[in-house]
Design a protein around this motif. Structure first.
Motif: not given
Length: 122
Positions: A39, A42-43, A71
């Motif tokens: 996280d 990048s998402y 997470h």
């Protein structure tokens, strides 16, 4: 130790991050588990990510998995080479490379675990 030396970027190369891993001593023959906070990088979903090890001008696909729901953590194995302490990996946008599934085959009362055509354990 894992050092993140990249930044989140969507450029021509679509590289998200370059990860440099330094091992305290060479560990030829023993795969080393590695992980990093996905996280923080990048998402994007893991199905949109690709990981490669960079060795000189060559890039080799690296299988990985993602754990966690609130997470996310990216996990992969470092396959050490003799007398090498530093490894470079690139995480980029792209389709992940499928690894060979591990099969359990029963023959004559014994079980053989196989990846591709290679026997792993009998």
């Amino acid at each position: 130790m894992i050092a993140w030396t990249g930044s989140i970027q969507l450029s021509f190369s679509q590289t998200i991050a370059t990860l440099e891993v330094s091992l305290p001593s060479p560990a030829a023959g023993i795969e080393i588990p590695a992980r990093i906070d996905l996280d923080a990088l990048s998402y994007l979903p893991d199905s949109a990510l690709r990981m490669e090890e960079v060795v000189g001008n060559n890039r080799m696909p690296v299988p990985f998995q993602v754990s966690g729901s609130d997470h996310r953590v990216l996990h992969w194995l470092i396959r050490p080479r003799a007398n090498q302490k530093k490894y470079t990996f690139q995480l980029s946008i792209g389709k992940p490379v499928a690894s060979h599934p591990v099969k359990a085959l029963e023959r004559d009362g014994s079980i053989t675990f196989q990846e591709g055509a290679e026997n792993l354990l009998r």
